[in-house]
Enzyme design. Structure first.
Site, mmCIF file in Angstrom:
data_model
loop_
_atom_site.group_PDB
_atom_site.id
_atom_site.type_symbol
_atom_site.label_atom_id
_atom_site.label_comp_id
_atom_site.label_asym_id
_atom_site.label_seq_id
_atom_site.Cartn_x
_atom_site.Cartn_y
_atom_site.Cartn_z
ATOM 1 N N ASN A 211 0.845 -1.198 0.000
ATOM 2 C CA ASN A 211 0.000 0.000 0.000
ATOM 3 C C ASN A 211 0.885 1.255 0.000
ATOM 4 O OD1 ASN A 211 -2.723 1.139 0.417
ATOM 5 N ND2 ASN A 211 -1.968 1.790 2.420
ATOM 6 N N HIS A 247 -4.405 9.952 -1.988
ATOM 7 C CA HIS A 247 -4.502 11.262 -1.317
ATOM 8 C C HIS A 247 -4.220 12.344 -2.361
ATOM 9 C CE1 HIS A 247 -4.926 9.612 2.677
ATOM 10 N NE2 HIS A 247 -3.887 8.818 2.476
ATOM 11 N N GLU A 276 -7.286 4.862 0.477
ATOM 12 C CA GLU A 276 -7.318 6.022 1.381
ATOM 13 C C GLU A 276 -7.727 7.285 0.626
ATOM 14 O OE1 GLU A 276 -3.703 6.448 3.675
ATOM 15 O OE2 GLU A 276 -3.420 4.282 3.834
ATOM 16 N N ASP A 278 -8.922 10.683 -0.624
ATOM 17 C CA ASP A 278 -9.479 11.975 -0.218
ATOM 18 C C ASP A 278 -8.921 13.046 -1.146
ATOM 19 O OD1 ASP A 278 -6.914 12.280 0.901
ATOM 20 O OD2 ASP A 278 -7.619 12.152 2.959
HETATM 21 O O1 G3I Z 1 -3.107 8.968 20.234
HETATM 22 C C1 G3I Z 1 -2.739 10.322 20.500
HETATM 23 C C2 G3I Z 1 -3.517 10.838 21.629
HETATM 24 O O2 G3I Z 1 -3.197 10.098 22.778
HETATM 25 C C3 G3I Z 1 -3.219 12.317 21.801
HETATM 26 O O3 G3I Z 1 -4.049 12.852 22.770
HETATM 27 C C4 G3I Z 1 -3.458 13.085 20.492
HETATM 28 C C5 G3I Z 1 -3.072 14.543 20.593
HETATM 29 O O4 G3I Z 1 -2.807 15.086 19.314
HETATM 30 O O5 G3I Z 1 -2.662 12.501 19.515
HETATM 31 C C6 G3I Z 1 -3.016 11.168 19.273
HETATM 32 O O6 G3I Z 1 -2.272 10.613 18.253
HETATM 33 C C7 G3I Z 1 -2.603 11.055 16.951
HETATM 34 C C8 G3I Z 1 -3.098 9.864 16.155
HETATM 35 O O7 G3I Z 1 -3.301 10.252 14.818
HETATM 36 C C9 G3I Z 1 -4.402 9.300 16.699
HETATM 37 O O8 G3I Z 1 -5.405 10.265 16.689
HETATM 38 C C10 G3I Z 1 -1.363 11.632 16.342
HETATM 39 O O9 G3I Z 1 -1.002 12.822 16.996
HETATM 40 C C11 G3I Z 1 -1.584 11.899 14.853
HETATM 41 O O10 G3I Z 1 -0.323 12.224 14.300
HETATM 42 C C12 G3I Z 1 -2.127 10.650 14.197
HETATM 43 O O11 G3I Z 1 -2.314 10.956 12.843
HETATM 44 C C13 G3I Z 1 -2.600 9.861 11.984
HETATM 45 C C14 G3I Z 1 -1.502 9.717 10.958
HETATM 46 O O12 G3I Z 1 -1.831 8.660 10.054
HETATM 47 C C15 G3I Z 1 -0.172 9.410 11.605
HETATM 48 O O13 G3I Z 1 0.818 9.283 10.652
HETATM 49 C C16 G3I Z 1 -3.913 10.176 11.269
HETATM 50 O O14 G3I Z 1 -4.985 10.201 12.214
HETATM 51 C C17 G3I Z 1 -4.187 9.119 10.199
HETATM 52 O O15 G3I Z 1 -5.275 9.539 9.407
HETATM 53 C C18 G3I Z 1 -2.973 8.980 9.306
HETATM 54 O O16 G3I Z 1 -3.236 7.939 8.371
HETATM 55 C C19 G3I Z 1 -2.231 7.685 7.381
HETATM 56 C C20 G3I Z 1 -2.289 6.209 7.033
HETATM 57 O O17 G3I Z 1 -2.165 5.427 8.209
HETATM 58 C C21 G3I Z 1 -1.213 5.832 6.021
HETATM 59 N N1 G3I Z 1 -1.285 6.686 4.842
HETATM 60 C C22 G3I Z 1 -1.330 8.116 5.082
HETATM 61 C C23 G3I Z 1 -2.446 8.469 6.057
HETATM 62 C C24 G3I Z 1 -2.555 9.949 6.240
HETATM 63 O O18 G3I Z 1 -1.401 10.466 6.835
#
Ligand code: G3I
Length: 363
Positions: A211, A247, A276, A278
């Site tokens: 992926n 994306h 994914e 968007d």
């Molecule tokens: O879990 C913590 C939480 O404890 C804390 O309170 C909060 C405060 O900001 O952060 C939380 O962690 C966040 C996590 O998402 C869960 O919500 C991280 O900061 C945040 O960086 C994380 O972002 C995710 C990202 O992947 C990380 O790389 C996004 O939600 C998610 O949509 C994104 O998904 C990725 C796919 O897995 C792979 N392809 C790209 C895609 C978009 O980046």
């Protein structure tokens, strides 16, 4: 009735038993000029089924628990779900040997209760790895054992419940070279083969995917991924599918050779999924950007519907209320099919439209 909607009605009525070529013409003709005229009010999952694909969304588990509209909309619109975060390693094993499957299991149960499949995301990635893995001085041999155990244990835990696993995620740079990750450094360049073998050991029934983003169009990255999966399949390594993340950004325009690119992967015998999707845009939104956004979704969905072997189309969040985009791209957002109040945008109608035509054509 406008000239365009008359045309669409005639098109739909006349499509019974049409070939894939007929479908291509129908989909293309339906998207010149104005936004597509809605030809159905049916939920996406009711249209996706006869169109021959699963329609999915990434799920934010906090929102699923707290927001009834969010939950009910997923139940109504989608037939596949992906954990946006809770199947990632940092959530599943925050401390060595301490496993937390609670939220992931809740998503699997939710899917089962609503006749949805689950896409597993993700076994091997360089992000969202627990600190105990990332920050200790393990030897390469130790890291290999740790990764092996993680993959087998995780796949085994969910065995029989996952339709498609994103086994390996984002392992290439844009120029087609291997991304410099903890896994490349520890296991060497042939780690792809190991991770797919281990995933198969953990769950013999799941379809195993590579992926990545920016695979949709021809270029060094997509060429590198193509060569890698071709090589793996020649060697009998169990790679079953390729995930095009999708994306996109409305400000960049959209590629027109996505189908040709998907087809070359399909010709290797691979399943195809858009995993994914968007389409973000610089804020604020306006009608013009929203119209362009619907073209972006169409630029991914149409090729999927036209490629035999593309069996799944997942959006990375379906409402702007919980989208990851504004947190990662300064000044951008509004990337989803529904707005923050769960109102459908033109992009939603475009997806409905493509699915409805495909459903008719395959009838
Ligand atoms: O879990 C913590 C939480 O404890 C804390 O309170 C909060 C405060 O900001 O952060 C939380 O962690 C966040 C996590 O998402 C869960 O919500 C991280 O900061 C945040 O960086 C994380 O972002 C995710 C990202 O992947 C990380 O790389 C996004 O939600 C998610 O949509 C994104 O998904 C990725 C796919 O897995 C792979 N392809 C790209 C895609 C978009 O980046």
């Amino acid at each position: 009735m406008s000239k365009q909607s008359t045309f669409v009605m005639l098109l739909v009525m006349g499509l019974g038993g049409a070939s894939l070529a007929g479908l291509a013409t129908a989909l293309a003709d339906g998207h010149h000029g104005d936004p597509p005229t809605p030809i159905t009010q049916r939920p996406l999952r009711d249209l996706a089924h006869p169109a021959g694909i699963r329609i999915g969304t990434a799920v934010d588990m906090t929102a699923l628990a707290a927001d009834q509209t969010y939950r009910e909309t997923i139940e109504r619109e989608f037939s596949s779900v992906t954990a946006e975060n809770v199947m990632k390693w940092e959530t599943l094993e925050p401390e060595p040997g301490v496993f937390d499957y609670q939220q992931a299991d809740a998503l699997v149960a939710f899917a089962g209760a609503h006749h949805m499949v689950v896409r597993g995301h993700v076994l091997v990635w360089h992000n969202q790895i627990p600190a105990w893995v990332n920050e200790q001085d393990f030897t390469p041999a130790e890291l290999r054992d740790i990764l092996r155990e993680h993959i087998i244990e995780t796949a085994h835990h969910f065995r029989g419940k996952i339709q498609q696993w994103d086994v390996l995620n984002e392992a290439f740079n844009e120029d087609g070279t291997l991304r410099d990750t903890i896994w490349l450094r520890a296991l060497g360049p042939d780690y792809f083969a190991d991770v797919f073998r281990w995933a198969r050991m953990g769950d013999p029934g799941a379809r195993l995917f590579y992926n990545d983003f920016n695979l949709e169009f021809f270029g060094p990255k997509s060429d590198a991924a193509f060569s890698a999966v071709q090589d793996l399949r020649r060697r009998g390594i169990p790679v079953d599918g390729i995930g095009f993340q999708g994306h996109l950004g409305a400000q960049f325009g959209f590629d027109t050779r996505v189908q040709e690119n998907m087809q070359r992967f399909a010709n290797l015998g691979l399943e195809i999924a858009v995993t994914e999707a968007d389409v973000r845009m610089p804020l604020p939104t306006d009608v013009f950007k929203l119209q362009s956004q619907s073209q972006g979704y169409h630029s991914l969905l149409q090729p999927c519907l036209l490629t035999r072997g593309c069996n799944s189309f997942t959006v990375w969040g379906y409402t702007d209320k919980y989208s990851w985009v504004p947190g990662f791209f300064d000044g951008e957002g509004a990337a989803c099919l529904l707005d923050e109040s769960f109102q459908p945008k033109p992009a939603y109608a475009a997806v409905q439209h493509d699915l409805a035509l495909a459903a008719r054509a395959r009838h």
